[in-house]
Design a protein around this motif. Structure first.
Motif: not given
Length: 293
Positions: A126-137, A139-146
């Motif tokens: 669960q900790v791994l999935f949560l960490s991956l979710g935060i990392l995804f968000l 990265t999404l912010d950096l790529v999509s919204f600079n």
């Protein structure tokens, strides 16, 4: 166009009559109110035309384009130091306030995550999935919204919890506004926070800033011939915010009194209340008149 009748002592600007000295302030405000209306409609050229008609006329605008730039000269770092200017603070500004807030948020996230792990007894998966979710968000912010979402959060927290940061942003934008007006570039709007910019512009990639009526500049750029005069004016505007911050917060010993005389303090107070561009211009003109500069 302006016209003058020596018998009636009245001046006319786009249908607005400026008469005796007792009516000058009111009439100028009426003209600037019309400038606000044209800017609100997006008619930058009409707004600039109104301002230029008032420029330098009795009862009009004394300060628009009235500043004169000193001859250019290259200074060595040693010369700057001899004049009491610390080059690193002026030329390489670092936002220590937001940097500190970002570090504190990261620390709080780690502590909060550890506390949640203990309270809810998350398993390693669960900790791994949560960490991956935060990392995804992230990265999404950096790529999509600079990085716009992260900047919005940091800037909002900075304005909410740090009075120093809030004041510094206002003074910075007031510096841009004031210098632009003095060198003859009409400001057309400003925002003082990322949240305000989001509400006005509808974009996460827009931060606090001052916009200008730059049609003439764009025409020169499109023609491929930007004059040295135009480039110098916009260079002054671009550096005005940093210079203002340095004078106010960088322990500069000279020049602050001169800036205060041409309305930077009152202008910043007005901008902090969301005053219109025309009203801000009126404050500059009134301050110069009162100081008899």
């Amino acid at each position: 166009m302006w016209s003058l009748s020596y018998h009636s002592q009245k001046y006319f600007c786009h249908g607005i009559v400026i008469s005796s000295s007792s009516e000058i302030g009111i009439s100028r405000r009426q003209a600037l109110s019309q400038v606000d209306k044209e800017l609100a409609k997006g008619d930058d050229k009409a707004a600039l035309s109104l301002v230029k008609d008032l420029q330098g006329k009795p009862g009009g605008l004394r300060c628009f384009g009235a500043a004169r730039q000193v001859p250019q000269r290259l200074y060595t770092l040693d010369e700057l130091k001899l004049n009491g200017i610390e080059p690193v603070s002026l030329l390489s500004p670092v936002d220590a306030t937001l940097g500190s807030i970002e570090r504190n948020l990261q620390l709080a996230s780690l502590v909060g995550g550890f506390a949640a792990w203990k309270v809810f007894e998350f398993n390693p998966q669960q900790v791994l999935f949560l960490s991956l979710g935060i990392l995804f968000l992230w990265t999404l912010d950096l790529v999509s919204f600079n990085g716009g979402v992260g900047s919005l959060v940091l800037d909002t927290i900075g304005h909410t919890f740090s009075q120093k940061y809030h004041d510094r942003v206002i003074q910075h934008e007031a510096g841009h506004f004031l210098i632009a007006y003095l060198v003859g570039i009409l400001p057309k709007g400003y925002t003082l926070s990322s949240l305000e910019a989001l509400k006005k512009e509808g974009s996460l990639n827009v931060q606090a800033g001052t916009a200008f009526v730059d049609n003439e500049f764009l025409e020169e750029v499109n023609a491929g011939k930007v004059s040295a005069t135009t480039l110098n004016r916009f260079s002054c505007i671009a550096l005005a915010g940093v210079a203002t911050e340095y004078l106010l917060f960088g322990y500069a010993e000279g020049g602050l009194d001169d800036i205060n005389k041409v309305a930077r303090t009152k202008l910043a107070e007005a901008m902090s209340m969301g005053t219109s561009v025309g009203s801000c211009i009126d404050i500059i003109e009134d301050a110069v008149k009162d100081a008899d500069i």
